[in-house]
Design a protein around this motif. Structure first.
Motif, mmCIF file in Angstrom:
data_model
loop_
_atom_site.group_PDB
_atom_site.id
_atom_site.type_symbol
_atom_site.label_atom_id
_atom_site.label_comp_id
_atom_site.label_asym_id
_atom_site.label_seq_id
_atom_site.Cartn_x
_atom_site.Cartn_y
_atom_site.Cartn_z
ATOM 1 N N TYR A 72 9.588 -8.512 3.085
ATOM 2 C CA TYR A 72 10.370 -7.524 2.334
ATOM 3 C C TYR A 72 10.459 -7.895 0.862
ATOM 4 C CZ TYR A 72 11.930 -3.894 5.493
ATOM 5 O OH TYR A 72 11.956 -2.791 6.303
ATOM 6 N N ARG A 73 10.626 -9.166 0.592
ATOM 7 C CA ARG A 73 10.666 -9.602 -0.813
ATOM 8 C C ARG A 73 9.326 -9.334 -1.492
ATOM 9 N NH1 ARG A 73 13.619 -13.873 1.785
ATOM 10 N NH2 ARG A 73 15.848 -13.720 1.238
ATOM 11 N N GLU A 74 8.252 -9.540 -0.747
ATOM 12 C CA GLU A 74 6.917 -9.274 -1.290
ATOM 13 C C GLU A 74 6.736 -7.781 -1.555
ATOM 14 O OE1 GLU A 74 2.215 -9.891 0.018
ATOM 15 O OE2 GLU A 74 3.829 -10.887 1.138
ATOM 16 N N LEU A 75 7.206 -6.938 -0.618
ATOM 17 C CA LEU A 75 7.126 -5.499 -0.805
ATOM 18 C C LEU A 75 7.931 -5.047 -2.023
ATOM 19 C CD1 LEU A 75 7.509 -4.287 2.894
ATOM 20 C CD2 LEU A 75 5.531 -3.870 1.429
ATOM 21 N N GLN A 76 9.125 -5.617 -2.165
ATOM 22 C CA GLN A 76 9.973 -5.258 -3.296
ATOM 23 C C GLN A 76 9.298 -5.624 -4.624
ATOM 24 O OE1 GLN A 76 13.596 -7.554 -3.959
ATOM 25 N NE2 GLN A 76 14.727 -5.630 -4.248
ATOM 26 N N LYS A 77 8.718 -6.797 -4.658
ATOM 27 C CA LYS A 77 8.029 -7.242 -5.871
ATOM 28 C C LYS A 77 6.851 -6.325 -6.177
ATOM 29 C CE LYS A 77 5.704 -11.312 -7.840
ATOM 30 N NZ LYS A 77 5.287 -12.725 -7.575
ATOM 31 N N TYR A 78 6.118 -5.961 -5.151
ATOM 32 C CA TYR A 78 4.965 -5.083 -5.339
ATOM 33 C C TYR A 78 5.402 -3.711 -5.847
ATOM 34 C CZ TYR A 78 0.661 -2.570 -4.367
ATOM 35 O OH TYR A 78 -0.473 -1.806 -4.485
ATOM 36 N N ALA A 79 6.473 -3.167 -5.253
ATOM 37 C CA ALA A 79 6.981 -1.856 -5.674
ATOM 38 C C ALA A 79 7.409 -1.882 -7.131
ATOM 39 C CB ALA A 79 8.144 -1.427 -4.784
ATOM 40 N N LYS A 80 8.072 -2.956 -7.518
ATOM 41 C CA LYS A 80 8.490 -3.090 -8.915
ATOM 42 C C LYS A 80 7.272 -3.107 -9.829
ATOM 43 C CE LYS A 80 11.341 -5.907 -12.007
ATOM 44 N NZ LYS A 80 12.213 -7.126 -12.108
ATOM 45 N N GLY A 81 6.220 -3.779 -9.384
ATOM 46 C CA GLY A 81 5.016 -3.886 -10.195
ATOM 47 C C GLY A 81 4.326 -2.553 -10.411
ATOM 48 N N VAL A 82 4.357 -1.676 -9.401
ATOM 49 C CA VAL A 82 3.687 -0.379 -9.547
ATOM 50 C C VAL A 82 4.633 0.679 -10.108
ATOM 51 C CG1 VAL A 82 2.036 -0.870 -7.720
ATOM 52 C CG2 VAL A 82 4.146 0.387 -7.170
ATOM 53 N N GLY A 83 5.935 0.343 -10.224
ATOM 54 C CA GLY A 83 6.870 1.253 -10.867
ATOM 55 C C GLY A 83 7.483 2.290 -9.964
ATOM 56 N N MET A 103 0.827 -1.207 0.000
ATOM 57 C CA MET A 103 0.000 0.000 0.000
ATOM 58 C C MET A 103 0.859 1.252 0.000
ATOM 59 S SD MET A 103 -2.949 1.426 -0.063
ATOM 60 C CE MET A 103 -4.133 0.149 0.354
ATOM 61 N N ALA A 104 1.935 1.270 0.819
ATOM 62 C CA ALA A 104 2.789 2.453 0.880
ATOM 63 C C ALA A 104 3.420 2.732 -0.467
ATOM 64 C CB ALA A 104 3.864 2.272 1.957
ATOM 65 N N GLY A 105 3.887 1.661 -1.139
ATOM 66 C CA GLY A 105 4.509 1.849 -2.444
ATOM 67 C C GLY A 105 3.530 2.401 -3.464
ATOM 68 N N LEU A 106 2.289 1.852 -3.475
ATOM 69 C CA LEU A 106 1.277 2.313 -4.412
ATOM 70 C C LEU A 106 0.901 3.756 -4.115
ATOM 71 C CD1 LEU A 106 -0.682 1.843 -6.704
ATOM 72 C CD2 LEU A 106 -2.290 0.845 -5.067
ATOM 73 N N ARG A 107 0.666 4.078 -2.837
ATOM 74 C CA ARG A 107 0.315 5.447 -2.480
ATOM 75 C C ARG A 107 1.450 6.390 -2.835
ATOM 76 N NH1 ARG A 107 -4.061 6.849 0.717
ATOM 77 N NH2 ARG A 107 -5.687 5.299 0.422
ATOM 78 N N GLY A 108 2.696 5.990 -2.532
ATOM 79 C CA GLY A 108 3.835 6.826 -2.865
ATOM 80 C C GLY A 108 3.933 7.079 -4.347
ATOM 81 N N LYS A 109 3.696 6.038 -5.143
ATOM 82 C CA LYS A 109 3.723 6.179 -6.597
ATOM 83 C C LYS A 109 2.624 7.110 -7.057
ATOM 84 C CE LYS A 109 4.622 5.164 -10.932
ATOM 85 N NZ LYS A 109 5.848 5.623 -11.610
#
Length: 320
Positions: free
Chosen positions: A58-69, A1-7
């Motif tokens: 953390y690996r899941e977060l990294q994968k998610y962040a990569k997915g949202v760019g 969620m943080a990665g998506l919101r940040g993006k």
């Protein structure tokens, strides 16, 4: 969620904090009672274990962040955490203020060769000079952030002028700002002062349990901060002072010229008492060149209040 919101808010990177608790804290620190209203456990260790993400998370977060760019990294809060982040192949290491004077840690991290972003809360300039020298010996790719470690941070304690001092002390590296104040204005000011990297804490709700939330930005504030920073970046310019194309219309309409205070017959040698400055039609010689006209002869009759143009002055060196 943080990665998506940040993006969605326009941020370039989502940064977390990674600790291997037994390497960051000694046993007594983990066992001490923690009775704060922000506590998630009876002891500080229980509290931190409740909050700490696992390696798999953390690996899941990294994968998610990569997915949202969006870029993904973390502050490695101890040497083992840095090793784990290195395994994750993060784009850079963040060094928290609490490790800025941890020179064995800094050397180990620098030797890994990844870019480093180093916060400087709780440190002196003498310590930061040593930080610079220690890291520079092993790694050329790093930045230092001005930071004051208080949550939330009062404006009187921000000390933005340190940014300029860092720029003078360390002219070959970018300088940034890590802020814990309320709102966005001070962070925008840091960018105007030359900060090239900005770090802010982000939350979905400032009222949540945990002492960081009050010092964090909600998504709407982060969106506005990014918008304001991009606007300031556009406004920075080149530092070269000159008349710009966008000013031509104003100059043509309101730019002033040299005019005749009195009737000046052809052949008259010009003196200062004959000349004035007004918005003239047609546009004449610029006031800044008035001194070049003195002692030169006028080549045609000029009426009182008339513009004096370059072709009217014998020997005038028109700079264009």
């Amino acid at each position: 969620m943080a990665g998506l919101r940040g993006k969605d808010c326009g941020a370039d990177c989502a940064k977390f904090q990674k600790s291997e608790l037994e390497y960051k804290f000694n046993k007594r620190a983990l066992e001490r009672p923690y009775n704060s209203k922000h506590s998630w456990g009876k002891t500080y260790g229980d509290h931190k274990r409740h909050l700490e993400f696992s390696h798999e998370q953390y690996r899941e977060l990294q994968k998610y962040a990569k997915g949202v760019g969006i870029f993904f990294t973390a502050s490695g809060m101890d040497e083992m955490a840095v090793d784990f982040l290195d395994e994750l192949d993060v784009p850079f290491f963040k060094v928290a203020s609490c490790d800025a004077n941890n020179f064995p840690y800094l050397e180990l991290t620098a030797k890994k060769g990844r870019p480093m972003v180093i916060s400087s809360g709780m440190q002196s300039m003498a310590t930061m000079r040593r930080v610079y020298q220690t890291v520079k010996e092993h790694n050329q790719k790093f930045t230092i952030l001005q930071c004051t470690s208080a949550y939330p941070l009062d404006p009187e304690d921000v000390n933005l002028r340190v940014i300029a001092e860092y720029q003078k002390e360390f002219p070959d590296i970018p300088i940034g700002y890590s802020g814990h104040e309320r709102g966005i204005s001070i962070t925008v000011a840091a960018v105007a002062m030359g900060a090239k990297v900005v770090e802010r804490h982000v939350t979905l709700d400032k009222s949540w349990k945990g002492n960081d939330h009050e010092a964090s930005l909600e998504p709407s504030e982060l969106t506005e901060l990014v918008r304001a920073i991009r606007l300031v970046e556009r406004a920075q310019g080149t530092g070269v002072k000159q008349m710009l194309p966008c000013e031509k219309a104003c100059h043509d309409k309101l730019g002033k010229s040299v005019v005749a205070k009195v009737v000046i017959p052809k052949g008259t040698v010009l003196s200062m008492d004959m000349l004035g400055v007004k918005v003239g039609e047609p546009r004449g010689i610029s006031p800044e060149d008035m001194g070049q006209l003195l002692g030169k002869a006028i080549t045609e009759d000029v009426e009182e209040d008339g513009s004096i143009t370059p072709r009217m002055v014998d020997g005038y060196n028109n700079k264009g």
